[in-house]
Design a protein around this motif. Structure first.
Motif, PDB file in Angstrom:
ATOM      1  N   CYS A  21       0.852  -1.190   0.000  1.00  0.00           N
ATOM      2  CA  CYS A  21       0.000   0.000   0.000  1.00  0.00           C
ATOM      3  C   CYS A  21       0.888   1.240   0.000  1.00  0.00           C
ATOM      4  CB  CYS A  21      -0.925   0.005   1.208  1.00  0.00           C
ATOM      5  SG  CYS A  21      -2.002   1.448   1.261  1.00  0.00           S
ATOM      6  N   PRO A  22       0.645   2.182  -0.920  1.00  0.00           N
ATOM      7  CA  PRO A  22       1.504   3.364  -0.979  1.00  0.00           C
ATOM      8  C   PRO A  22       1.297   4.339   0.184  1.00  0.00           C
ATOM      9  CG  PRO A  22      -0.244   3.512  -2.611  1.00  0.00           C
ATOM     10  CD  PRO A  22      -0.341   2.161  -1.998  1.00  0.00           C
ATOM     11  N   ILE A  23       0.201   4.232   0.913  1.00  0.00           N
ATOM     12  CA  ILE A  23      -0.059   5.165   2.021  1.00  0.00           C
ATOM     13  C   ILE A  23       0.481   4.621   3.336  1.00  0.00           C
ATOM     14  CG2 ILE A  23      -1.854   6.315   3.371  1.00  0.00           C
ATOM     15  CD1 ILE A  23      -3.501   6.488   0.824  1.00  0.00           C
ATOM     16  N   CYS A  24       0.102   3.400   3.713  1.00  0.00           N
ATOM     17  CA  CYS A  24       0.501   2.856   5.016  1.00  0.00           C
ATOM     18  C   CYS A  24       1.726   1.940   4.931  1.00  0.00           C
ATOM     19  CB  CYS A  24      -0.664   2.117   5.657  1.00  0.00           C
ATOM     20  SG  CYS A  24      -1.190   0.644   4.776  1.00  0.00           S
ATOM     21  N   GLN A  25       2.205   1.663   3.723  1.00  0.00           N
ATOM     22  CA  GLN A  25       3.385   0.822   3.492  1.00  0.00           C
ATOM     23  C   GLN A  25       3.214  -0.605   4.001  1.00  0.00           C
ATOM     24  OE1 GLN A  25       5.877   1.993   1.610  1.00  0.00           O
ATOM     25  NE2 GLN A  25       4.661   3.845   1.465  1.00  0.00           N
ATOM     26  N   ASN A  26       1.986  -1.076   4.140  1.00  0.00           N
ATOM     27  CA  ASN A  26       1.712  -2.442   4.547  1.00  0.00           C
ATOM     28  C   ASN A  26       1.987  -3.357   3.358  1.00  0.00           C
ATOM     29  OD1 ASN A  26       0.885  -4.606   6.006  1.00  0.00           O
ATOM     30  ND2 ASN A  26      -1.119  -3.784   6.521  1.00  0.00           N
ATOM     31  N   THR A  27       2.685  -4.465   3.586  1.00  0.00           N
ATOM     32  CA  THR A  27       3.084  -5.346   2.491  1.00  0.00           C
ATOM     33  C   THR A  27       2.137  -6.524   2.344  1.00  0.00           C
ATOM     34  OG1 THR A  27       4.549  -6.550   3.963  1.00  0.00           O
ATOM     35  CG2 THR A  27       5.514  -4.734   2.707  1.00  0.00           C
ATOM     36  N   ARG A  28       2.081  -7.080   1.148  1.00  0.00           N
ATOM     37  CA  ARG A  28       1.272  -8.250   0.796  1.00  0.00           C
ATOM     38  C   ARG A  28      -0.187  -8.077   1.184  1.00  0.00           C
ATOM     39  NH1 ARG A  28       3.604 -13.778   2.412  1.00  0.00           N
ATOM     40  NH2 ARG A  28       1.928 -14.309   1.012  1.00  0.00           N
ATOM     41  N   ILE A  29      -0.743  -6.922   0.878  1.00  0.00           N
ATOM     42  CA  ILE A  29      -2.129  -6.614   1.198  1.00  0.00           C
ATOM     43  C   ILE A  29      -2.869  -6.355  -0.105  1.00  0.00           C
ATOM     44  CG2 ILE A  29      -1.781  -4.131   1.487  1.00  0.00           C
ATOM     45  CD1 ILE A  29      -3.604  -4.368   3.977  1.00  0.00           C
ATOM     46  N   LYS A  30      -4.170  -6.636  -0.122  1.00  0.00           N
ATOM     47  CA  LYS A  30      -4.961  -6.436  -1.337  1.00  0.00           C
ATOM     48  C   LYS A  30      -5.134  -4.951  -1.621  1.00  0.00           C
ATOM     49  CE  LYS A  30      -7.673 -10.609  -0.812  1.00  0.00           C
ATOM     50  NZ  LYS A  30      -9.002 -11.108  -0.473  1.00  0.00           N
ATOM     51  N   LEU A  31      -4.797  -4.562  -2.848  1.00  0.00           N
ATOM     52  CA  LEU A  31      -4.934  -3.181  -3.291  1.00  0.00           C
ATOM     53  C   LEU A  31      -6.084  -3.127  -4.287  1.00  0.00           C
ATOM     54  CD1 LEU A  31      -1.165  -2.414  -3.867  1.00  0.00           C
ATOM     55  CD2 LEU A  31      -2.536  -1.924  -1.853  1.00  0.00           C
ATOM     56  N   LEU A  32      -7.280  -2.924  -3.779  1.00  0.00           N
ATOM     57  CA  LEU A  32      -8.479  -3.006  -4.603  1.00  0.00           C
ATOM     58  C   LEU A  32      -9.237  -1.699  -4.729  1.00  0.00           C
ATOM     59  CD1 LEU A  32      -9.866  -6.362  -3.209  1.00  0.00           C
ATOM     60  CD2 LEU A  32      -8.477  -6.012  -5.230  1.00  0.00           C
ATOM     61  N   TYR A  33      -8.818  -0.664  -4.010  1.00  0.00           N
ATOM     62  CA  TYR A  33      -9.603   0.561  -3.956  1.00  0.00           C
ATOM     63  C   TYR A  33      -8.863   1.701  -4.650  1.00  0.00           C
ATOM     64  CZ  TYR A  33     -11.907  -2.258  -0.481  1.00  0.00           C
ATOM     65  OH  TYR A  33     -12.547  -3.289   0.153  1.00  0.00           O
ATOM     66  N   PRO A  34      -9.387   2.203  -5.771  1.00  0.00           N
ATOM     67  CA  PRO A  34      -8.728   3.327  -6.447  1.00  0.00           C
ATOM     68  C   PRO A  34      -9.034   4.651  -5.747  1.00  0.00           C
ATOM     69  CG  PRO A  34     -10.633   2.597  -7.702  1.00  0.00           C
ATOM     70  CD  PRO A  34     -10.506   1.666  -6.536  1.00  0.00           C
ATOM     71  N   LYS A  35      -8.008   5.441  -5.521  1.00  0.00           N
ATOM     72  CA  LYS A  35      -8.146   6.783  -4.949  1.00  0.00           C
ATOM     73  C   LYS A  35      -7.563   7.763  -5.950  1.00  0.00           C
ATOM     74  CE  LYS A  35      -8.932   7.830  -1.064  1.00  0.00           C
ATOM     75  NZ  LYS A  35     -10.103   8.352  -0.387  1.00  0.00           N
ATOM     76  N   LYS A  36      -8.263   8.858  -6.165  1.00  0.00           N
ATOM     77  CA  LYS A  36      -7.829   9.852  -7.133  1.00  0.00           C
ATOM     78  C   LYS A  36      -7.087  10.978  -6.422  1.00  0.00           C
ATOM     79  CE  LYS A  36      -9.852  10.961 -11.241  1.00  0.00           C
ATOM     80  NZ  LYS A  36     -10.960  11.351 -12.089  1.00  0.00           N
ATOM     81  N   LYS A  37      -5.889  11.296  -6.939  1.00  0.00           N
ATOM     82  CA  LYS A  37      -5.125  12.424  -6.421  1.00  0.00           C
ATOM     83  C   LYS A  37      -5.660  13.709  -7.040  1.00  0.00           C
ATOM     84  CE  LYS A  37      -0.722  11.867  -5.972  1.00  0.00           C
ATOM     85  NZ  LYS A  37       0.698  11.599  -6.232  1.00  0.00           N
ATOM     86  N   THR A  38      -5.280  14.854  -6.482  1.00  0.00           N
ATOM     87  CA  THR A  38      -5.770  16.115  -7.006  1.00  0.00           C
ATOM     88  C   THR A  38      -5.203  16.425  -8.379  1.00  0.00           C
ATOM     89  OG1 THR A  38      -4.048  17.278  -5.792  1.00  0.00           O
ATOM     90  CG2 THR A  38      -6.221  17.142  -4.757  1.00  0.00           C
ATOM     91  N   ASP A  39      -4.051  15.836  -8.737  1.00  0.00           N
ATOM     92  CA  ASP A  39      -3.489  16.072 -10.071  1.00  0.00           C
ATOM     93  C   ASP A  39      -4.083  15.139 -11.123  1.00  0.00           C
ATOM     94  OD1 ASP A  39      -2.328  13.691  -9.369  1.00  0.00           O
ATOM     95  OD2 ASP A  39      -0.263  14.334  -9.671  1.00  0.00           O
ATOM     96  N   GLY A  40      -5.004  14.267 -10.722  1.00  0.00           N
ATOM     97  CA  GLY A  40      -5.700  13.402 -11.669  1.00  0.00           C
ATOM     98  C   GLY A  40      -5.191  11.970 -11.718  1.00  0.00           C
ATOM     99  N   ALA A  41      -4.057  11.695 -11.096  1.00  0.00           N
ATOM    100  CA  ALA A  41      -3.520  10.337 -11.095  1.00  0.00           C
ATOM    101  C   ALA A  41      -4.362   9.446 -10.174  1.00  0.00           C
ATOM    102  CB  ALA A  41      -2.068  10.346 -10.623  1.00  0.00           C
ATOM    103  N   VAL A  42      -4.414   8.162 -10.511  1.00  0.00           N
ATOM    104  CA  VAL A  42      -5.180   7.208  -9.718  1.00  0.00           C
ATOM    105  C   VAL A  42      -4.207   6.260  -9.024  1.00  0.00           C
ATOM    106  CG1 VAL A  42      -6.890   5.374  -9.804  1.00  0.00           C
ATOM    107  CG2 VAL A  42      -7.138   7.358 -11.275  1.00  0.00           C
ATOM    108  N   VAL A  43      -4.409   6.062  -7.722  1.00  0.00           N
ATOM    109  CA  VAL A  43      -3.558   5.202  -6.908  1.00  0.00           C
ATOM    110  C   VAL A  43      -4.443   4.133  -6.296  1.00  0.00           C
ATOM    111  CG1 VAL A  43      -2.013   5.141  -4.923  1.00  0.00           C
ATOM    112  CG2 VAL A  43      -2.079   7.159  -6.368  1.00  0.00           C
ATOM    113  N   LYS A  44      -4.009   2.876  -6.349  1.00  0.00           N
ATOM    114  CA  LYS A  44      -4.764   1.795  -5.702  1.00  0.00           C
ATOM    115  C   LYS A  44      -4.249   1.622  -4.282  1.00  0.00           C
ATOM    116  CE  LYS A  44      -6.740  -0.694  -9.338  1.00  0.00           C
ATOM    117  NZ  LYS A  44      -7.560  -1.838  -9.484  1.00  0.00           N
TER     118      LYS A  44
END
Length: 62
Positions: A21-44
């Motif tokens: 996970c790019p926010i909490c840095q937890n490893t081997r976790i399911k990345l299923l939820y897209p979040k949109k940044k203010t610049d338009g990029a999408v992060v799971k």
């Protein structure tokens, strides 16, 4: 009776939808939820970080 098709869509994703996970840095976790940044990029992100404030999402480096 068991549901044999539950989670079947995850099999087509790389690493079965798991990663770090790019926010909490937890490893081997399911990345299923897209979040949109203010610049338009999408992060799971993971389930816990799906409710993270927008400031934390914007701080993520892609």
């Amino acid at each position: 009776m068991a549901k044999s098709k539950r989670g079947h869509a995850l099999w087509n994703l790389p690493s079965r939808g798991r990663g770090t996970c790019p926010i909490c840095q937890n490893t081997r976790i399911k990345l299923l939820y897209p979040k949109k940044k203010t610049d338009g990029a999408v992060v799971k992100v993971c389930k816990r970080c799906d409710k993270a404030p927008q400031t934390k999402v914007d701080a993520v480096l892609i």
